[in-house]
Scaffold this motif. Structure first.
Motif, PDB file in Angstrom:
ATOM      1  N   ALA A  12      28.939  88.211  48.949  1.00 21.95           N
ATOM      2  CA  ALA A  12      27.444  88.381  48.929  1.00 21.95           C
ATOM      3  C   ALA A  12      26.957  88.115  47.756  1.00 21.95           C
ATOM      4  N   VAL A  13      27.324  88.206  46.633  1.00 18.20           N
ATOM      5  CA  VAL A  13      27.001  87.626  45.338  1.00 18.20           C
ATOM      6  C   VAL A  13      26.624  86.134  45.418  1.00 18.20           C
ATOM      7  N   ALA A  14      27.709  85.457  45.850  1.00 23.70           N
ATOM      8  CA  ALA A  14      27.436  84.116  46.078  1.00 23.70           C
ATOM      9  C   ALA A  14      26.405  83.685  46.975  1.00 23.70           C
ATOM     10  N   ARG A  15      26.239  84.476  48.102  1.00 27.09           N
ATOM     11  CA  ARG A  15      24.903  84.271  49.030  1.00 27.09           C
ATOM     12  C   ARG A  15      23.804  84.673  48.380  1.00 27.09           C
ATOM     13  N   GLY A  16      23.887  85.535  47.501  1.00 28.28           N
ATOM     14  CA  GLY A  16      22.714  86.351  46.891  1.00 28.28           C
ATOM     15  C   GLY A  16      22.016  85.184  45.904  1.00 28.28           C
ATOM     16  N   ALA A  17      23.096  84.669  44.974  1.00 24.21           N
ATOM     17  CA  ALA A  17      22.720  83.611  44.039  1.00 24.21           C
ATOM     18  C   ALA A  17      22.096  82.379  44.943  1.00 24.21           C
ATOM     19  N   PHE A  18      22.635  81.980  45.713  1.00 27.38           N
ATOM     20  CA  PHE A  18      22.076  81.039  46.629  1.00 27.38           C
ATOM     21  C   PHE A  18      20.780  80.986  46.975  1.00 27.38           C
ATOM     22  N   GLU A  19      20.421  82.119  47.562  1.00 27.83           N
ATOM     23  CA  GLU A  19      19.143  82.395  48.076  1.00 27.83           C
ATOM     24  C   GLU A  19      18.204  82.840  46.814  1.00 27.83           C
ATOM     25  N   SER A  20      18.642  82.857  45.889  1.00 32.39           N
ATOM     26  CA  SER A  20      17.939  82.891  44.631  1.00 32.39           C
ATOM     27  C   SER A  20      17.563  81.753  43.923  1.00 32.39           C
ATOM     28  N   GLY A  21      18.043  80.708  44.546  1.00 35.37           N
ATOM     29  CA  GLY A  21      17.781  79.262  44.107  1.00 35.37           C
ATOM     30  C   GLY A  21      18.294  78.973  42.898  1.00 35.37           C
ATOM     31  N   ILE A  22      19.566  79.437  42.571  1.00 35.60           N
ATOM     32  CA  ILE A  22      20.316  78.993  41.344  1.00 35.60           C
ATOM     33  C   ILE A  22      20.522  77.291  41.363  1.00 35.60           C
ATOM     34  N   LYS A  23      20.861  76.820  40.143  1.00 33.74           N
ATOM     35  CA  LYS A  23      21.047  75.504  39.871  1.00 33.74           C
ATOM     36  C   LYS A  23      22.393  75.299  39.400  1.00 33.74           C
ATOM     37  N   VAL A  24      22.818  76.318  38.769  1.00 32.45           N
ATOM     38  CA  VAL A  24      24.143  76.219  37.862  1.00 32.45           C
ATOM     39  C   VAL A  24      25.009  77.313  38.093  1.00 32.45           C
ATOM     40  N   ALA A  25      26.125  77.310  38.580  1.00 28.07           N
ATOM     41  CA  ALA A  25      27.371  78.425  38.486  1.00 28.07           C
ATOM     42  C   ALA A  25      28.546  78.093  37.790  1.00 28.07           C
ATOM     43  N   THR A  26      28.816  78.958  36.752  1.00 24.96           N
ATOM     44  CA  THR A  26      29.857  78.686  35.873  1.00 24.96           C
ATOM     45  C   THR A  26      30.814  79.782  36.046  1.00 24.96           C
ATOM     46  N   GLY A  27      32.140  79.620  35.522  1.00 24.11           N
ATOM     47  CA  GLY A  27      33.085  80.857  35.553  1.00 24.11           C
ATOM     48  C   GLY A  27      34.359  80.459  35.198  1.00 24.11           C
ATOM     49  N   TYR A  28      35.204  81.270  35.010  1.00 22.49           N
ATOM     50  CA  TYR A  28      36.521  81.246  34.658  1.00 22.49           C
ATOM     51  C   TYR A  28      37.294  82.198  35.693  1.00 22.49           C
ATOM     52  N   PRO A  29      38.588  81.607  36.072  1.00 19.54           N
ATOM     53  CA  PRO A  29      39.266  82.275  37.232  1.00 19.54           C
ATOM     54  C   PRO A  29      39.799  83.540  36.724  1.00 19.54           C
ATOM     55  N   GLY A  30      39.834  84.628  37.510  1.00 15.73           N
ATOM     56  CA  GLY A  30      40.576  85.825  37.317  1.00 15.73           C
ATOM     57  C   GLY A  30      40.433  86.931  38.203  1.00 15.73           C
ATOM     58  N   THR A  31      41.441  87.252  38.691  1.00 11.17           N
ATOM     59  CA  THR A  31      41.195  88.429  39.793  1.00 11.17           C
ATOM     60  C   THR A  31      40.639  89.546  39.042  1.00 11.17           C
ATOM     61  N   PRO A  32      39.586  90.179  39.860  1.00  9.25           N
ATOM     62  CA  PRO A  32      39.311  89.984  41.388  1.00  9.25           C
ATOM     63  C   PRO A  32      38.147  89.468  41.727  1.00  9.25           C
ATOM     64  N   SER A  33      37.504  88.459  40.818  1.00  8.61           N
ATOM     65  CA  SER A  33      36.264  87.739  40.897  1.00  8.61           C
ATOM     66  C   SER A  33      36.356  86.196  41.212  1.00  8.61           C
ATOM     67  N   THR A  34      37.500  85.857  41.300  1.00 10.92           N
ATOM     68  CA  THR A  34      37.590  84.392  41.500  1.00 10.92           C
ATOM     69  C   THR A  34      36.962  83.731  42.688  1.00 10.92           C
ATOM     70  N   SER A  35      36.975  84.408  43.900  1.00 13.53           N
ATOM     71  CA  SER A  35      36.391  83.806  45.205  1.00 13.53           C
ATOM     72  C   SER A  35      34.760  83.721  44.932  1.00 13.53           C
ATOM     73  N   ILE A  36      34.253  84.182  44.035  1.00 14.32           N
ATOM     74  CA  ILE A  36      32.786  83.895  44.050  1.00 14.32           C
ATOM     75  C   ILE A  36      32.493  82.395  43.693  1.00 14.32           C
ATOM     76  N   ILE A  37      33.118  82.149  42.622  1.00 18.09           N
ATOM     77  CA  ILE A  37      33.026  80.581  42.403  1.00 18.09           C
ATOM     78  C   ILE A  37      33.562  79.795  43.639  1.00 18.09           C
ATOM     79  N   ASP A  38      34.865  79.913  43.928  1.00 22.33           N
ATOM     80  CA  ASP A  38      35.433  79.340  44.985  1.00 22.33           C
ATOM     81  C   ASP A  38      34.423  79.175  46.254  1.00 22.33           C
ATOM     82  N   ASN A  39      33.619  80.377  46.355  1.00 23.39           N
ATOM     83  CA  ASN A  39      32.755  80.485  47.574  1.00 23.39           C
ATOM     84  C   ASN A  39      31.577  79.465  47.423  1.00 23.39           C
ATOM     85  N   ILE A  40      31.078  79.552  46.304  1.00 26.41           N
ATOM     86  CA  ILE A  40      29.739  78.588  45.951  1.00 26.41           C
ATOM     87  C   ILE A  40      30.282  77.125  46.092  1.00 26.41           C
ATOM     88  N   GLN A  41      31.500  76.809  45.556  1.00 27.25           N
ATOM     89  CA  GLN A  41      31.842  75.686  45.741  1.00 27.25           C
ATOM     90  C   GLN A  41      32.031  75.049  46.976  1.00 27.25           C
TER      91      GLN A  41
END
Length: 592
Positions: free
Chosen positions: A10-39
């Motif tokens: 849902a965070v990934a979807r919310g960022a998409f609907e917010s019109g973001i241009k850049v998403a960055t991060g570093y992998p780590g449980t339990p948040s890893t799939s947010i960046i995976d989802n956007i990619q």
């Protein structure tokens, strides 16, 4: 459209609907799939795994300054690394909305007991906390608007429960991506520059000077007034007058499940707190309690407002326990109710490395020759557990090189204390320790386990990943360029050669790096050409093979008693157990 999503989705979807241009991060449980989802799903967005969380936030800050909206994702301990950048971002002018998503993991499977709300408060930025996936979508979109309206980065706090739990989300399936830009400031600087030019200086009211200043304190004050009566973000349910609760996150649904008639203020914004709504529920009920995951941050702040919070029940929080469950709430507020009990007879098992993992070979050498060593988190960190017992020290990611150097300095290099680190930890922050080692002319050996990815969090690439990349950095070349002349690469599966070279390198004087090269078995899935089997007639049951801590080895019992067995489904035929067998009872057999 209704769809079942996790809060990460849902965070990934919310960022998409917010019109973001850049998403960055570093992998780590339990948040890893947010960046995976956007990619995977949102190709319009530039998305990267940065080398660490500080760099990830700095990249997003650059995107924000250009006017673009940007999202940064990390787990709770990642904010330790990014804290310097967070403070700078919080006190600087914000153009495009800047949202930082932190997955708190207090007391579950994290590296420590951090609570990112402390960081948000210390930085002076708003903190939003969704209760479920629907909240996560709504608050993510709200966060970007908030960031631009008040020129502040916004922190969204998730927890393991919200990250991993699925619920129904209503979203606009017809939404077409449209990049949103907000370019307000032409310059942005760190706070100390504005304070040194503003305080006590002649003509300090000159617009050329004041334009540098970002009134982030005033922004938070204005935001506090707005949120104080905003029941859309902080919904309030005034029901039973005997008892009421202030809560946030998943604890809200636990309360609704156990005490459906209670009065509840659900905080979507946990900083700043909505004083008006807090007073409203306080005046409505006879007794008011605070239920929050992690440390007693909300409760302490509400008490400091002069509002009474009840302490008449055994409502323990950190460190007695770190998160609420329905059963805990039921046991406290419904005495005598039936409480679900954990299953009995479930065996206790500590985590282990995979069969054939290159870390097992490092453990074996350290234990066989009684070398003292330190490691950090990730797969190598498992080696400090008592069933492996390969290390005497294990700390945060990237720490082992600096810690080993300090140990050797303090002991006058008498013990040859060794640093063991993975390739992910090396590139993240360990490389700084190596630079320090050469700069200060240390005398420490470093073992870098190069498995071509960040294995424990899902196999994300690192700068030295060679497959499927047009360019990769060489760990060996990097170490040599940083002044380490004694650098060797070894293949752990060449067991005799591996042992001889590693021991020889450790015993040499001066700084040195041993690179253990073997691709992660989970990510790269090499084909199996053979397995190891035990000849039960030759086995002495000495259990020496069990000391290598391979999960394929197990003890079974039958009518004839105890025997050592190798699970052929788990075994990949690395032969480490064979080399450690004292009586030649283990044989290697090829498979089709």
């Amino acid at each position: 459209m209704n769809k079942i999503m996790t809060a990460n989705d849902a965070v990934a979807r919310g960022a998409f609907e917010s019109g973001i241009k850049v998403a960055t991060g570093y992998p780590g449980t339990p948040s890893t799939s947010i960046i995976d989802n956007i990619q995977q799903d949102y190709q319009n967005i530039y998305c990267e795994w940065s080398v660490n969380e500080k760099v990830a936030l700095e990249v997003a800050m650059g995107a924000s300054f250009s006017g673009a909206r940007s999202l940064v994702v990390m787990k709770t301990v990642g904010l330790n690394v990014a804290h310097d950048a967070l403070i700078s971002a919080a006190q600087s002018q914000i153009n495009g909305g800047l949202v930082i998503v932190v997955a708190d993991d207090v007391g579950r499977i994290t590296d420590d007991y951090n609570d990112c709300r402390y960081y948000g408060k210390s930085a002076g930025v708003p903190i939003l906390e969704p209760s479920d996936s629907s909240d996560a979508l709504k608050l993510t979109k709200f966060a970007f608007k908030l960031s631009e309206l008040y020129s502040l980065p916004v922190l969204i706090r998730l927890t393991t429960v919200t990250c991993k739990t699925s619920s129904i989300v209503d979203f606009d399936e017809k939404y077409k991506y449209s990049e949103v830009r907000n370019l307000k400031y032409k310059k942005s600087c760190y706070a100390v520059l504005t304070t040194t030019t503003m305080i006590g200086m002649k003509n300090n009211s000159n617009p050329k000077v004041t334009n540098f200043n970002n009134d982030f304190i005033g922004s938070m004050d204005r935001l506090k007034d707005r949120l104080s009566e905003n029941s859309n973000i902080n919904p309030i349910e005034l029901n039973d007058k005997k008892i009421g609760f202030i809560t946030s996150g998943s604890s809200y649904f636990y309360l609704k499940e156990i005490l459906p008639q209670a009065s509840i203020l659900k905080l979507g914004a946990v900083h700043p707190l909505p004083l008006g709504l807090i007073k409203k529920i306080s005046n409505h009920v006879d007794k008011l309690y605070v239920i929050e995951d992690g440390q007693a941050i909300i409760e302490s702040e509400i008490k400091s407002m002069g509002i009474k919070i009840e302490n008449d029940l055994n409502l323990n929080k950190f460190p007695n326990f770190t998160f609420f469950t329905p059963e805990i709430i039921k046991s406290i507020f419904l005495p005598g109710a039936e409480i679900m009990q954990p299953l009995e007879g479930v065996p206790f098992r500590l985590p282990m490395n995979c069969a054939g993992c290159s870390h097992l070979f490092v453990y074996h050498i350290l234990k066989k020759y009684r070398f003292k060593a330190t490691t950090d988190v990730t797969c190598g960190g498992l080696g400090i557990f008592p069933h492996i017992n390969a290390f005497t020290n294990a700390k945060h990611m990237g720490s082992s090189i600096g810690i080993a150097h300090g140990y050797n300095c303090a002991s006058n290099n008498q013990e040859k204390y060794i640093a063991v680190i993975g390739d992910g930890g090396f590139w993240a922050t360990g490389i700084n320790g190596l630079i320090n080692l050469t700069f200060n002319k240390g005398n420490t050996k470093v073992i870098i386990v190069d498995n071509q990815c960040i294995a424990m969090t899902g196999g994300q690439n690192v700068p030295s990943t060679e497959s499927d990349r047009t360019f990769s950095l060489s760990i060996k070349d990097t170490c040599e360029s940083l002044g380490i002349s004694d650098v060797i690469e070894v293949d752990p599966y060449q067991i005799e050669d591996f042992e001889q070279k590693v021991v020889s390198a450790i015993n040499r004087d001066g700084n040195g790096v041993i690179i253990v090269k073997k691709e992660c078995l989970v990510k790269y899935k090499p084909s199996k050409t053979g397995i190891c089997v035990i000849n039960q007639d030759s086995c002495l049951k000495c259990k020496a093979c069990l000391q290598i801590s391979c999960p394929a080895l197990e003890i079974l019992e039958d009518n004839q008693g105890e025997k050592i067995h190798i699970d052929e489904d788990l075994c990949i035929g690395c032969k480490l157990c064979l080399s450690n067998c004292r009586n030649g009872a283990i044989n290697y057999e090829t498979v089709q």
